[in-house]
Design a protein around this motif. Structure first.
Motif, PDB file in Angstrom:
ATOM      1  N   PHE A  39      52.835  54.818  89.436  1.00  0.00           N
ATOM      2  CA  PHE A  39      51.891  55.887  89.135  1.00  0.00           C
ATOM      3  C   PHE A  39      50.697  55.356  88.351  1.00  0.00           C
ATOM      4  N   ALA A  40      49.641  56.158  88.340  1.00  0.00           N
ATOM      5  CA  ALA A  40      48.485  55.921  87.486  1.00  0.00           C
ATOM      6  C   ALA A  40      48.272  57.206  86.687  1.00  0.00           C
ATOM      7  N   ALA A  41      47.966  57.059  85.405  1.00  0.00           N
ATOM      8  CA  ALA A  41      47.770  58.236  84.566  1.00  0.00           C
ATOM      9  C   ALA A  41      46.554  58.060  83.668  1.00  0.00           C
ATOM     10  N   LEU A  42      45.846  59.157  83.485  1.00  0.00           N
ATOM     11  CA  LEU A  42      44.761  59.249  82.511  1.00  0.00           C
ATOM     12  C   LEU A  42      45.211  60.251  81.470  1.00  0.00           C
ATOM     13  N   VAL A  43      45.155  59.855  80.198  1.00  0.00           N
ATOM     14  CA  VAL A  43      45.471  60.766  79.106  1.00  0.00           C
ATOM     15  C   VAL A  43      44.310  60.692  78.124  1.00  0.00           C
ATOM     16  N   MET A  99      67.150  57.452  90.421  1.00  0.00           N
ATOM     17  CA  MET A  99      66.571  58.692  90.901  1.00  0.00           C
ATOM     18  C   MET A  99      65.057  58.644  90.694  1.00  0.00           C
ATOM     19  N   PRO A 100      64.269  58.916  91.716  1.00  0.00           N
ATOM     20  CA  PRO A 100      62.809  58.873  91.580  1.00  0.00           C
ATOM     21  C   PRO A 100      62.295  59.971  90.653  1.00  0.00           C
ATOM     22  N   ILE A 101      61.130  59.722  90.117  1.00  0.00           N
ATOM     23  CA  ILE A 101      60.464  60.686  89.253  1.00  0.00           C
ATOM     24  C   ILE A 101      59.174  61.120  89.953  1.00  0.00           C
ATOM     25  N   SER A 102      58.711  62.323  89.667  1.00  0.00           N
ATOM     26  CA  SER A 102      57.489  62.816  90.309  1.00  0.00           C
ATOM     27  C   SER A 102      56.323  62.800  89.325  1.00  0.00           C
ATOM     28  N   ALA A 103      55.123  62.856  89.861  1.00  0.00           N
ATOM     29  CA  ALA A 103      53.917  62.933  89.023  1.00  0.00           C
ATOM     30  C   ALA A 103      53.978  64.181  88.144  1.00  0.00           C
ATOM     31  N   ARG A 147      43.647  66.185  78.276  1.00  0.00           N
ATOM     32  CA  ARG A 147      43.315  66.164  79.697  1.00  0.00           C
ATOM     33  C   ARG A 147      44.221  65.093  80.289  1.00  0.00           C
ATOM     34  N   ILE A 148      45.078  65.496  81.212  1.00  0.00           N
ATOM     35  CA  ILE A 148      46.059  64.585  81.800  1.00  0.00           C
ATOM     36  C   ILE A 148      45.929  64.637  83.311  1.00  0.00           C
ATOM     37  N   GLN A 149      45.888  63.468  83.903  1.00  0.00           N
ATOM     38  CA  GLN A 149      45.873  63.360  85.366  1.00  0.00           C
ATOM     39  C   GLN A 149      46.870  62.268  85.735  1.00  0.00           C
ATOM     40  N   VAL A 150      47.824  62.606  86.575  1.00  0.00           N
ATOM     41  CA  VAL A 150      48.829  61.645  87.027  1.00  0.00           C
ATOM     42  C   VAL A 150      48.754  61.571  88.548  1.00  0.00           C
ATOM     43  N   ASP A 151      48.596  60.362  89.059  1.00  0.00           N
ATOM     44  CA  ASP A 151      48.522  60.136  90.499  1.00  0.00           C
ATOM     45  C   ASP A 151      49.637  59.191  90.932  1.00  0.00           C
ATOM     46  N   GLY A 152      50.104  59.390  92.152  1.00  0.00           N
ATOM     47  CA  GLY A 152      51.148  58.541  92.723  1.00  0.00           C
ATOM     48  C   GLY A 152      52.213  59.417  93.335  1.00  0.00           C
ATOM     49  N   ASP A 153      52.765  58.980  94.443  1.00  0.00           N
ATOM     50  CA  ASP A 153      53.760  59.818  95.111  1.00  0.00           C
ATOM     51  C   ASP A 153      54.930  59.048  95.706  1.00  0.00           C
TER      52      ASP A 153
END
Length: 78
Positions: free
Chosen positions: A31-35, A1-5, A20-26
């Motif tokens: 995905f790419a994430a900044l934490v 099952m896929p997961i979402s950002a 500060r969290i940024q999650v990109d990818g669809d």
């Protein structure tokens, strides 16, 4: 099952509520994430990334993991 950002961000917020969290990818798997979180201060990059992977609660574990790839950037605030 896929997961979402959004689902990834929710998991990360549980462990890093002030980050500060940024999650990109669809595509549901890559995905790419900044934490950026104060708790990372004094940790090396490997320790920071281990903390993030722990927060993902097994979503990346093995071939059956929901999250296939995560390009991860972690840091303490400047």
């Amino acid at each position: 099952m896929p997961i979402s950002a959004e689902e990834i961000e929710i998991l990360l917020r549980e462990s890093f509520p002030q980050a500060r969290i940024q999650v990109d990818g669809d595509d549901g798997a890559h995905f790419a994430a900044l934490v950026e979180d104060e708790s990372f201060r004094g940790m090396n990059r490997v320790q920071q990334q281990r903390a993030v992977y722990a927060a993902l609660k097994g979503k990346m574990d093995g071939a059956q993991g929901e999250l296939h790839a995560l390009a991860l950037t972690t840091k303490a605030p400047e």
